[in-house]
Motif scaffolding. Structure first.
Motif, mmCIF file in Angstrom:
data_model
loop_
_atom_site.group_PDB
_atom_site.id
_atom_site.type_symbol
_atom_site.label_atom_id
_atom_site.label_comp_id
_atom_site.label_asym_id
_atom_site.label_seq_id
_atom_site.Cartn_x
_atom_site.Cartn_y
_atom_site.Cartn_z
ATOM 1 N N GLY A 1 0.807 -1.213 0.000
ATOM 2 C CA GLY A 1 0.000 0.000 0.000
ATOM 3 C C GLY A 1 0.844 1.269 0.000
ATOM 4 N N ILE A 2 2.020 1.200 -0.653
ATOM 5 C CA ILE A 2 2.885 2.364 -0.777
ATOM 6 C C ILE A 2 3.194 2.584 -2.254
ATOM 7 N N THR A 3 3.836 3.705 -2.579
ATOM 8 C CA THR A 3 4.189 3.952 -3.972
ATOM 9 C C THR A 3 5.449 3.184 -4.345
ATOM 10 N N ARG A 4 5.593 2.917 -5.634
ATOM 11 C CA ARG A 4 6.805 2.260 -6.108
ATOM 12 C C ARG A 4 8.014 3.143 -5.837
ATOM 13 N N SER A 5 7.829 4.438 -5.979
ATOM 14 C CA SER A 5 8.915 5.378 -5.729
ATOM 15 C C SER A 5 9.409 5.282 -4.286
ATOM 16 N N ALA A 6 8.480 5.216 -3.333
ATOM 17 C CA ALA A 6 8.861 5.095 -1.923
ATOM 18 C C ALA A 6 9.636 3.798 -1.699
ATOM 19 N N TYR A 7 9.120 2.703 -2.253
ATOM 20 C CA TYR A 7 9.810 1.427 -2.087
ATOM 21 C C TYR A 7 11.199 1.477 -2.717
ATOM 22 N N SER A 8 11.306 2.062 -3.888
ATOM 23 C CA SER A 8 12.596 2.181 -4.567
ATOM 24 C C SER A 8 13.610 2.916 -3.692
ATOM 25 N N HIS A 9 13.162 3.977 -3.029
ATOM 26 C CA HIS A 9 14.056 4.734 -2.146
ATOM 27 C C HIS A 9 14.537 3.873 -0.969
ATOM 28 N N TYR A 10 13.708 2.944 -0.505
ATOM 29 C CA TYR A 10 14.134 2.044 0.572
ATOM 30 C C TYR A 10 15.256 1.135 0.080
ATOM 31 N N GLU A 11 15.097 0.605 -1.135
ATOM 32 C CA GLU A 11 16.096 -0.325 -1.672
ATOM 33 C C GLU A 11 17.445 0.345 -1.928
ATOM 34 N N ILE A 12 17.423 1.630 -2.293
ATOM 35 C CA ILE A 12 18.698 2.304 -2.573
ATOM 36 C C ILE A 12 19.174 3.117 -1.371
ATOM 37 N N ASN A 13 18.534 2.898 -0.229
ATOM 38 C CA ASN A 13 18.933 3.510 1.038
ATOM 39 C C ASN A 13 18.877 5.040 1.035
ATOM 40 N N ASN A 14 17.974 5.598 0.233
ATOM 41 C CA ASN A 14 17.765 7.046 0.268
ATOM 42 C C ASN A 14 16.804 7.446 1.372
ATOM 43 N N ARG A 15 15.929 6.527 1.748
ATOM 44 C CA ARG A 15 14.958 6.773 2.812
ATOM 45 C C ARG A 15 14.814 5.519 3.649
#
Length: 107
Positions: free
Chosen positions: A26-40
Motif C-alpha cells: 500500500g505504498i508507492t513504487r517510488s517510496a519502495y525504490s528509495h528504501y532499496e537504494i537507502n535514500n529513505r
C-alpha cells in the motif's frame, strides 16, 4: 548488508518487481525504490509490513546480529500459523497431527 540490499535480495528471491511489492504494502513504487537504494528509511509501520510480507524478523530487516542463517518463512507457512492460531487447542493439536502424518507419507 544494508536494509536496502536485504530488501532487494528478498524481492528478487521471490521474482517480484518493485511495483508488485509496493502494491502489496500500500505504498508507492517510488517510496519502495528509495528504501532499496537507502535514500529513505521506512516508518515503523511500514517496516513491520515489510518484515511480515517477506517473512523475516524486523531485526533481520535492519541488519541485526541474526541476519546470517535467519530462517526464511514462506507465505504458506505464515498462512498455516494464522490458521492454527485461530483454532482452539484441541483442533490445533488434531491439525498438527494431520500435518505431521502428511509429511511422513510424503517422504
Amino acid at each position: 548488508m544494508t536494509m536496502g540490499e536485504r530488501l532487494k535480495e528478498l524481492r528478487l528471491k521471490r521474482n517480484l518487481s518493485q511495483e508488485e511489492v509496493a502494491r502489496q504494502l500500500g505504498i508507492t513504487r517510488s517510496a519502495y525504490s528509495h528504501y532499496e537504494i537507502n535514500n529513505r528509511q521506512p516508518v515503523y509501520e511500514t517496516l513491520i509490513k515489510l518484515s511480515d510480507f517477506f517473512g523475516v524478523s524486523v531485526d533481520y530487516m535492519i541488519g541485526g546480529g541474526h541476519s546470517r542463517g535467519a530462517p526464511q518463512v514462506t507465505p504458506e507457512a505464515i498462512e498455516i500459523i494464522r490458521l492454527l492460531d485461530d483454532m482452539d487447542q484441541e483442533k490445533r493439536q488434531k491439525s498438527l497431527d494431520k500435518i505431521r502424518d502428511a509429511i511422513r507419507q510424503a517422504d
